[in-house]
Design a protein around this motif. Structure first.
Motif, PDB file in Angstrom:
ATOM      1  N   PRO A  85       0.810  -1.229   0.000  1.00  0.00           N
ATOM      2  CA  PRO A  85       0.000   0.000   0.000  1.00  0.00           C
ATOM      3  C   PRO A  85       0.844   1.280   0.000  1.00  0.00           C
ATOM      4  CG  PRO A  85      -0.977  -1.604   1.473  1.00  0.00           C
ATOM      5  CD  PRO A  85       0.359  -2.159   1.047  1.00  0.00           C
ATOM      6  N   ALA A  86       1.977   1.279   0.701  1.00  0.00           N
ATOM      7  CA  ALA A  86       2.854   2.457   0.712  1.00  0.00           C
ATOM      8  C   ALA A  86       3.439   2.704  -0.680  1.00  0.00           C
ATOM      9  CB  ALA A  86       3.967   2.275   1.739  1.00  0.00           C
ATOM     10  N   LEU A  87       3.815   1.641  -1.357  1.00  0.00           N
ATOM     11  CA  LEU A  87       4.331   1.760  -2.722  1.00  0.00           C
ATOM     12  C   LEU A  87       3.241   2.314  -3.649  1.00  0.00           C
ATOM     13  CD1 LEU A  87       6.697   1.167  -4.704  1.00  0.00           C
ATOM     14  CD2 LEU A  87       5.658  -1.102  -5.042  1.00  0.00           C
ATOM     15  N   GLN A  88       2.042   1.771  -3.515  1.00  0.00           N
ATOM     16  CA  GLN A  88       0.931   2.228  -4.351  1.00  0.00           C
ATOM     17  C   GLN A  88       0.577   3.696  -4.086  1.00  0.00           C
ATOM     18  OE1 GLN A  88      -1.612  -1.181  -3.102  1.00  0.00           O
ATOM     19  NE2 GLN A  88      -2.104  -1.300  -5.292  1.00  0.00           N
ATOM     20  N   ALA A  89       0.773   4.139  -2.840  1.00  0.00           N
ATOM     21  CA  ALA A  89       0.462   5.522  -2.471  1.00  0.00           C
ATOM     22  C   ALA A  89       1.640   6.466  -2.739  1.00  0.00           C
ATOM     23  CB  ALA A  89       0.065   5.582  -0.998  1.00  0.00           C
ATOM     24  N   ASN A  90       2.688   5.957  -3.382  1.00  0.00           N
ATOM     25  CA  ASN A  90       3.878   6.744  -3.719  1.00  0.00           C
ATOM     26  C   ASN A  90       4.618   7.300  -2.505  1.00  0.00           C
ATOM     27  OD1 ASN A  90       3.624   6.436  -6.565  1.00  0.00           O
ATOM     28  ND2 ASN A  90       1.960   7.934  -6.518  1.00  0.00           N
ATOM     29  N   ARG A  91       4.541   6.589  -1.374  1.00  0.00           N
ATOM     30  CA  ARG A  91       5.326   6.986  -0.206  1.00  0.00           C
ATOM     31  C   ARG A  91       6.771   6.506  -0.326  1.00  0.00           C
ATOM     32  NH1 ARG A  91       0.288   5.976   2.519  1.00  0.00           N
ATOM     33  NH2 ARG A  91       0.923   3.905   3.152  1.00  0.00           N
ATOM     34  N   CYS A  92       7.018   5.651  -1.328  1.00  0.00           N
ATOM     35  CA  CYS A  92       8.381   5.193  -1.609  1.00  0.00           C
ATOM     36  C   CYS A  92       8.457   4.833  -3.092  1.00  0.00           C
ATOM     37  CB  CYS A  92       8.763   4.006  -0.727  1.00  0.00           C
ATOM     38  SG  CYS A  92       7.593   2.650  -0.749  1.00  0.00           S
ATOM     39  N   ASP A  93       9.693   4.761  -3.578  1.00  0.00           N
ATOM     40  CA  ASP A  93       9.915   4.437  -4.985  1.00  0.00           C
ATOM     41  C   ASP A  93       9.943   2.940  -5.228  1.00  0.00           C
ATOM     42  OD1 ASP A  93      10.287   7.197  -5.768  1.00  0.00           O
ATOM     43  OD2 ASP A  93      12.246   7.075  -4.774  1.00  0.00           O
ATOM     44  N   LEU A  94      10.358   2.179  -4.201  1.00  0.00           N
ATOM     45  CA  LEU A  94      10.440   0.735  -4.329  1.00  0.00           C
ATOM     46  C   LEU A  94      10.320   0.078  -2.967  1.00  0.00           C
ATOM     47  CD1 LEU A  94      13.560  -0.122  -3.346  1.00  0.00           C
ATOM     48  CD2 LEU A  94      14.112   0.923  -5.513  1.00  0.00           C
ATOM     49  N   VAL A  95      10.142  -1.231  -3.015  1.00  0.00           N
ATOM     50  CA  VAL A  95      10.105  -2.056  -1.800  1.00  0.00           C
ATOM     51  C   VAL A  95      11.177  -3.114  -1.987  1.00  0.00           C
ATOM     52  CG1 VAL A  95       8.732  -3.678  -0.427  1.00  0.00           C
ATOM     53  CG2 VAL A  95       7.650  -1.628  -1.376  1.00  0.00           C
ATOM     54  N   TRP A  96      12.334  -2.889  -1.365  1.00  0.00           N
ATOM     55  CA  TRP A  96      13.447  -3.850  -1.446  1.00  0.00           C
ATOM     56  C   TRP A  96      13.513  -4.532  -0.105  1.00  0.00           C
ATOM     57  CZ3 TRP A  96      18.225  -2.703  -4.777  1.00  0.00           C
ATOM     58  CH2 TRP A  96      19.078  -3.799  -4.807  1.00  0.00           C
ATOM     59  N   THR A  97      12.751  -5.596   0.007  1.00  0.00           N
ATOM     60  CA  THR A  97      12.637  -6.311   1.271  1.00  0.00           C
ATOM     61  C   THR A  97      12.219  -7.744   0.977  1.00  0.00           C
ATOM     62  OG1 THR A  97      11.698  -6.172   3.505  1.00  0.00           O
ATOM     63  CG2 THR A  97      10.237  -5.628   1.689  1.00  0.00           C
ATOM     64  N   ALA A  98      12.252  -8.572   1.959  1.00  0.00           N
ATOM     65  CA  ALA A  98      11.977 -10.002   1.801  1.00  0.00           C
ATOM     66  C   ALA A  98      10.488 -10.258   1.550  1.00  0.00           C
ATOM     67  CB  ALA A  98      12.457 -10.765   3.028  1.00  0.00           C
ATOM     68  N   LEU A  99      10.069 -10.061   0.316  1.00  0.00           N
ATOM     69  CA  LEU A  99       8.685 -10.328  -0.088  1.00  0.00           C
ATOM     70  C   LEU A  99       8.687 -11.379  -1.198  1.00  0.00           C
ATOM     71  CD1 LEU A  99       6.932  -6.850  -0.485  1.00  0.00           C
ATOM     72  CD2 LEU A  99       6.482  -8.567   1.256  1.00  0.00           C
ATOM     73  N   TYR A 100       7.823 -12.373  -1.040  1.00  0.00           N
ATOM     74  CA  TYR A 100       7.640 -13.321  -2.136  1.00  0.00           C
ATOM     75  C   TYR A 100       6.975 -12.622  -3.305  1.00  0.00           C
ATOM     76  CZ  TYR A 100       8.734 -17.823   0.040  1.00  0.00           C
ATOM     77  OH  TYR A 100       9.384 -18.890   0.593  1.00  0.00           O
ATOM     78  N   ILE A 101       7.385 -12.988  -4.490  1.00  0.00           N
ATOM     79  CA  ILE A 101       6.706 -12.510  -5.688  1.00  0.00           C
ATOM     80  C   ILE A 101       5.558 -13.480  -5.943  1.00  0.00           C
ATOM     81  CG2 ILE A 101       6.917 -12.113  -8.166  1.00  0.00           C
ATOM     82  CD1 ILE A 101       9.915 -11.567  -7.668  1.00  0.00           C
ATOM     83  N   ASN A 102       4.352 -12.941  -5.964  1.00  0.00           N
ATOM     84  CA  ASN A 102       3.189 -13.786  -6.248  1.00  0.00           C
ATOM     85  C   ASN A 102       2.206 -13.016  -7.121  1.00  0.00           C
ATOM     86  OD1 ASN A 102       1.637 -12.119  -4.562  1.00  0.00           O
ATOM     87  ND2 ASN A 102       1.791 -13.487  -2.809  1.00  0.00           N
ATOM     88  N   ASP A 103       1.194 -13.718  -7.610  1.00  0.00           N
ATOM     89  CA  ASP A 103       0.228 -13.112  -8.527  1.00  0.00           C
ATOM     90  C   ASP A 103      -0.491 -11.919  -7.908  1.00  0.00           C
ATOM     91  OD1 ASP A 103       0.908 -14.924 -10.494  1.00  0.00           O
ATOM     92  OD2 ASP A 103      -0.735 -16.308 -10.026  1.00  0.00           O
ATOM     93  N   THR A 104      -0.810 -12.005  -6.625  1.00  0.00           N
ATOM     94  CA  THR A 104      -1.508 -10.909  -5.948  1.00  0.00           C
ATOM     95  C   THR A 104      -0.677  -9.636  -6.005  1.00  0.00           C
ATOM     96  OG1 THR A 104      -2.556 -12.502  -4.456  1.00  0.00           O
ATOM     97  CG2 THR A 104      -2.570 -10.202  -3.761  1.00  0.00           C
ATOM     98  N   ARG A 105       0.590  -9.753  -5.704  1.00  0.00           N
ATOM     99  CA  ARG A 105       1.471  -8.579  -5.706  1.00  0.00           C
ATOM    100  C   ARG A 105       1.768  -8.094  -7.117  1.00  0.00           C
ATOM    101  NH1 ARG A 105       4.707 -11.321  -0.927  1.00  0.00           N
ATOM    102  NH2 ARG A 105       3.461 -10.481   0.789  1.00  0.00           N
TER     103      ARG A 105
END
Length: 186
Positions: free
Chosen positions: A54-74
């Motif tokens: 949600p923070a990425l979508q709201a443009n509070r940051c340029d990217l999310v470089w953290t331990a997140l699985y890549i999945n269809d939802t994301r």
């Protein structure tokens, strides 16, 4: 280049014990190396796990470089680049007192997770398979922070923890001989 990251997921991202306001770890230091190489200014935005996308979508940051699985939802809401291969595991107390060796063994058991991610999607589906098969549902305890998730097994409130292997390995190194892997989830 601003990076939203939940700085509580050792060894990927955590605060330096000697300098408690300084984030360190694999993800943080990788991001910092790229920012330096590109000649940009770094801006780490400490964001709760369930608020990263949600923070990425709201443009509070340029990217999310953290331990997140890549999945269809994301992938429906953000682009992603795989840079690290990991899997999920179920961790139990040493000796595996409840005999948990496979997903079906979790039926009727208490399991802690970090809520809001792929693990929650998978354990919800696993619990449904339990009830569809006439067994008791998995008693899922979801927490916003990984430390809270692990604390539940430390105090004996859950039978197992379902988490990413890297985080579990780090936890086991900090608690030698107290916990073991029950099984891995592909």
């Amino acid at each position: 280049l601003s990076n939203c990251v939940d700085i509580e997921y050792s060894p990927m991202e955590f605060f330096d014990p000697q300098y408690p306001t300084t984030p360190i770890g694999f993800d943080v230091e990788s991001y910092q190396a790229v920012v330096k190489k590109l000649g940009l200014k770094e801006n780490i935005v400490n964001t709760g796990f369930d608020g990263l996308i949600p923070a990425l979508q709201a443009n509070r940051c340029d990217l999310v470089w953290t331990a997140l699985y890549i999945n269809d939802t994301r992938l429906k809401v953000a682009d992603a680049v795989p840079y690290f291969k990991t899997s999920q595991v179920v961790m139990v107390p040493a000796g595996n007192p409840k005999g948990i060796k496979a997903e079906a063994d979790l039926c009727g058991k208490s399991v802690s997770i970090q809520g809001g991610g792929l693990v929650q999607e998978r354990i919800t589906a696993a619990s449904k398979r339990c009830t569809d098969g006439g067994k008791e549902a998995i008693k899922v305890q979801a927490y916003p922070k990984v430390a809270d998730e692990y604390q539940q097994i430390v105090i004996g409130r859950v039978d197992a923890v379902w988490e990413i292997d890297t985080s579990v390995a780090d936890f086991q190194l900090k608690n030698p001989g107290k916990y073991e892997l029950a099984y891995s989830i592909p």
